[in-house]
Write a protein that holds these residues in place. Structure first.
Motif, PDB file in Angstrom:
ATOM      1  N   ARG A 185       0.857  -1.137  -0.169  1.00  0.00           N
ATOM      2  CA  ARG A 185       0.119   0.059  -0.074  1.00  0.00           C
ATOM      3  C   ARG A 185       0.783   1.294   0.065  1.00  0.00           C
ATOM      4  O   ARG A 185       0.427   2.290  -0.751  1.00  0.00           O
ATOM      5  CB  ARG A 185      -0.969  -0.042   1.403  1.00  0.00           C
ATOM      6  N   GLY A 186       2.065   1.295   0.549  1.00  0.00           N
ATOM      7  CA  GLY A 186       2.847   2.451   0.801  1.00  0.00           C
ATOM      8  C   GLY A 186       3.430   2.616  -0.616  1.00  0.00           C
ATOM      9  O   GLY A 186       3.438   3.992  -1.313  1.00  0.00           O
ATOM     10  N   LEU A 187       3.654   1.553  -1.458  1.00  0.00           N
ATOM     11  CA  LEU A 187       4.226   1.715  -2.767  1.00  0.00           C
ATOM     12  C   LEU A 187       3.065   2.455  -3.645  1.00  0.00           C
ATOM     13  O   LEU A 187       3.136   3.198  -4.421  1.00  0.00           O
ATOM     14  CB  LEU A 187       4.574   0.311  -3.351  1.00  0.00           C
ATOM     15  N   ASP A 188       1.953   2.039  -3.476  1.00  0.00           N
ATOM     16  CA  ASP A 188       0.541   2.353  -4.261  1.00  0.00           C
ATOM     17  C   ASP A 188       0.510   3.751  -3.933  1.00  0.00           C
ATOM     18  O   ASP A 188      -0.067   4.648  -4.728  1.00  0.00           O
ATOM     19  CB  ASP A 188      -0.716   1.621  -3.911  1.00  0.00           C
ATOM     20  N   ARG A 189       0.720   4.154  -2.742  1.00  0.00           N
ATOM     21  CA  ARG A 189       0.729   5.662  -2.388  1.00  0.00           C
ATOM     22  C   ARG A 189       1.567   6.530  -2.878  1.00  0.00           C
ATOM     23  O   ARG A 189       1.272   7.505  -3.330  1.00  0.00           O
ATOM     24  CB  ARG A 189       0.706   5.755  -0.596  1.00  0.00           C
ATOM     25  N   LEU A 190       3.018   5.973  -3.094  1.00  0.00           N
ATOM     26  CA  LEU A 190       4.098   6.589  -3.729  1.00  0.00           C
ATOM     27  C   LEU A 190       3.490   6.825  -5.451  1.00  0.00           C
ATOM     28  O   LEU A 190       3.773   7.893  -5.799  1.00  0.00           O
ATOM     29  CB  LEU A 190       5.186   5.792  -3.522  1.00  0.00           C
ATOM     30  N   PHE A 191       2.921   5.932  -5.903  1.00  0.00           N
ATOM     31  CA  PHE A 191       2.296   6.035  -7.184  1.00  0.00           C
ATOM     32  C   PHE A 191       1.420   7.072  -7.266  1.00  0.00           C
ATOM     33  O   PHE A 191       1.321   8.060  -8.147  1.00  0.00           O
ATOM     34  CB  PHE A 191       1.766   4.696  -7.625  1.00  0.00           C
ATOM     35  N   ALA A 192       0.478   7.200  -6.121  1.00  0.00           N
ATOM     36  CA  ALA A 192      -0.465   8.431  -6.119  1.00  0.00           C
ATOM     37  C   ALA A 192      -0.345   9.599  -5.935  1.00  0.00           C
ATOM     38  O   ALA A 192      -0.845  10.608  -6.047  1.00  0.00           O
ATOM     39  CB  ALA A 192      -1.501   7.874  -5.188  1.00  0.00           C
ATOM     40  N   THR A 193       0.985   9.635  -5.094  1.00  0.00           N
ATOM     41  CA  THR A 193       1.190  10.948  -4.400  1.00  0.00           C
ATOM     42  C   THR A 193       2.477  11.591  -5.045  1.00  0.00           C
ATOM     43  O   THR A 193       2.965  12.842  -4.961  1.00  0.00           O
ATOM     44  CB  THR A 193       1.223  11.118  -3.016  1.00  0.00           C
ATOM     45  N   GLN A 194       3.569  10.759  -5.497  1.00  0.00           N
ATOM     46  CA  GLN A 194       4.950  11.258  -5.875  1.00  0.00           C
ATOM     47  C   GLN A 194       5.183  11.209  -7.212  1.00  0.00           C
ATOM     48  O   GLN A 194       5.575  11.932  -7.942  1.00  0.00           O
ATOM     49  CB  GLN A 194       5.839  10.660  -4.946  1.00  0.00           C
ATOM     50  N   ILE A 195       5.018  10.051  -7.882  1.00  0.00           N
ATOM     51  CA  ILE A 195       5.592   9.388  -9.080  1.00  0.00           C
ATOM     52  C   ILE A 195       4.405   8.461  -9.849  1.00  0.00           C
ATOM     53  O   ILE A 195       4.346   7.508  -9.415  1.00  0.00           O
ATOM     54  CB  ILE A 195       6.998   8.803  -9.252  1.00  0.00           C
ATOM     55  N   PRO A 196       3.771   9.254 -10.695  1.00  0.00           N
ATOM     56  CA  PRO A 196       3.015   8.152 -11.445  1.00  0.00           C
ATOM     57  C   PRO A 196       3.511   6.675 -11.937  1.00  0.00           C
ATOM     58  O   PRO A 196       4.614   6.857 -12.525  1.00  0.00           O
ATOM     59  CB  PRO A 196       2.346   8.767 -12.657  1.00  0.00           C
ATOM     60  N   ALA A 197       2.752   5.742 -11.860  1.00  0.00           N
ATOM     61  CA  ALA A 197       3.345   4.566 -12.274  1.00  0.00           C
ATOM     62  C   ALA A 197       3.807   4.470 -13.708  1.00  0.00           C
ATOM     63  O   ALA A 197       4.632   3.675 -14.095  1.00  0.00           O
ATOM     64  CB  ALA A 197       2.350   3.306 -11.909  1.00  0.00           C
ATOM     65  N   ASN A 198       3.049   5.228 -14.475  1.00  0.00           N
ATOM     66  CA  ASN A 198       3.482   5.107 -16.012  1.00  0.00           C
ATOM     67  C   ASN A 198       4.595   6.064 -16.341  1.00  0.00           C
ATOM     68  O   ASN A 198       5.050   6.200 -17.339  1.00  0.00           O
ATOM     69  CB  ASN A 198       1.992   5.680 -16.611  1.00  0.00           C
TER      70      ASN A 198
END
Length: 418
Positions: A185-198
């Motif tokens: 979930r922390g990784l998913d939050r990083l995607f949502a708040t810091q760097i988009p997964a794409n």
């Protein structure tokens, strides 16, 4: 008895190296090293897990000697020598099925940087994700990717950008399933708040976390990372510079997991400690790596290739990895028995001959290591963010008797320092 390295005003050596011992060694054989007075020491560091076939294995020595008489330096940009393809073909047969194309270099740091450069070319993206407590090297880029100890980074910043650190599951959490979920979930939050997964080129992880204290990465966590890589076009990079080439009882630690890496980083044990490293990848990714955009003066040296071929010959002998598993089981079982001697010995963990014991303090871990050397000529070393962990990484040729010898020294040290 120990033999100290010369020091004082006459020395011209840098003091930047940290020291596990003050020994000045003059030769090594198998699992032992010898000082100038020919005193023998049982080496359970193996050059920080590099001397996979032990010190001066006869097949490796012969291969190096034979090659030195033929060609010492053949620069790959100018002409290609006759061991490059054989090493690549041998690796293709040993690495996971997804890996079929190889680039050679000299060290783990170089190969991790090469992995980042390849990932950026192959994806057209620039951001990288690593994990809390990882150690990937000492160059500025690999230090930006490393968070196992502050001293490694102190005073060297600012570091290159584009590197993001995600949570890693706490190995001591009582509810591991919930802890893995928390980290993902922390990784998913990083995607949502810091760097988009794409916008992420690669996720880089050690299948067994090294410098933080030999922590096996949970299977469910690796599976979760793999799912996110597949869903978002992110390359999965396995850093096997310390765990690869039989160290965990499999040729590569990632084989214990249901995932095919896009990039595999190899060093240390690949050539029995001779400076050599390899990056393995999929041909489709390598085809996007622009020719001439990466290289080096000593990539794929003839002697390094010879050492690697001889090392792989030894490691793939019938029963070799079975012995690694057996000796690792013997070691872990013996160390767990020792936990009954002292409540300060909190944890025993590991895979194969990549084993760790964790004490309740750095002072106790250090005292035990010092006693093993001073009283029984057994060389161990610590690890971990708090330096509370003693890591066991003997050469993979270690015998049952040598395991028993080292464990006996460790038991005596526990009693003497309690």
């Amino acid at each position: 008895m120990t033999s100290s390295q010369p020091s004082g005003p006459g020395s011209h050596l840098s003091n930047v190296w940290s020291k596990v011992t003050d020994l000045q060694v003059v030769r090594g054989q198998g699992c032992r090293v010898y000082d100038a007075n020919d005193h023998s020491y049982l080496d359970f560091t193996a050059g920080i897990a590099a001397a996979s076939t032990g010190h001066c294995h006869p097949k490796v020595v012969q291969a190096i000697s034979d090659q030195a008489h033929r060609f010492v330096h053949a620069q790959a940009n100018v002409y290609q020598h006759d061991l490059l393809e054989p090493v690549a073909a041998r690796l293709a047969g040993l690495t996971p099925e997804s890996i079929d194309t190889f680039f050679f270099s000299n060290s783990s740091d170089e190969i991790l940087e090469a992995a980042v450069k390849l990932a950026r070319h192959a994806t057209g993206r620039h951001d990288i994700i690593t994990f809390d407590g990882a150690f990937h090297g000492r160059t500025l880029l690999t230090l930006a990717m490393s968070t196992s100890r502050a001293i490694d980074r102190e005073g060297y910043g600012p570091f290159p950008g584009g590197v993001h650190v995600a949570p890693f599951p706490d190995p001591h959490a009582s509810d591991q399933e919930s802890e893995i979920t928390r980290a993902l979930r922390g990784l998913d939050r990083l995607f949502a708040t810091q760097i988009p997964a794409n916008e992420v080129a690669a996720i880089i992880i050690e299948p067994v976390i090294g410098e933080r204290g030999y922590i096996p990465t949970p299977a469910a966590f690796i599976e979760g990372l793999g799912e996110r890589c597949r869903e978002n076009g992110i390359l999965f990079v396995a850093d096997e510079t310390q765990s690869g080439f039989g160290r965990t009882g499999k040729m590569f630690a990632i084989e214990a997991h249901d995932i095919e890496p896009d990039i595999l980083c190899m060093a240390k044990g690949i050539a029995s400690g001779f400076p050599f490293a390899a990056l393995g990848t999929r041909r489709a990714h390598d085809d996007k790596w622009r020719p001439g955009s990466h290289g080096g003066s000593s990539n794929g040296t003839p002697i390094g290739c010879a050492a690697a071929l001889a090392t792989m010959e030894v490691l793939t002998e019938p029963g070799f990895l079975d012995n690694v598993v057996a000796r690792g089981t013997q070691l872990i079982d013996a160390l767990r028995d020792l936990q009954q001697l002292d409540d300060a010995l909190l944890h025993v963990r590991g895979r194969g001959l990549m084993v760790a014991v964790e004490f309740d303090s750095a002072e106790r871990a250090s005292a035990v290591v010092e006693h093993c050397l001073a009283e029984n000529n057994v060389i161990l070393m610590t690890a971990g963010t708090r330096k509370r962990t003693v890591r066991w990484m003997p050469p993979l040729i270690v015998t049952s008797e040598e395991i028993s010898e080292a464990v006996s020294a460790f038991a005596a040290a526990i009693r003497a320092t309690s």
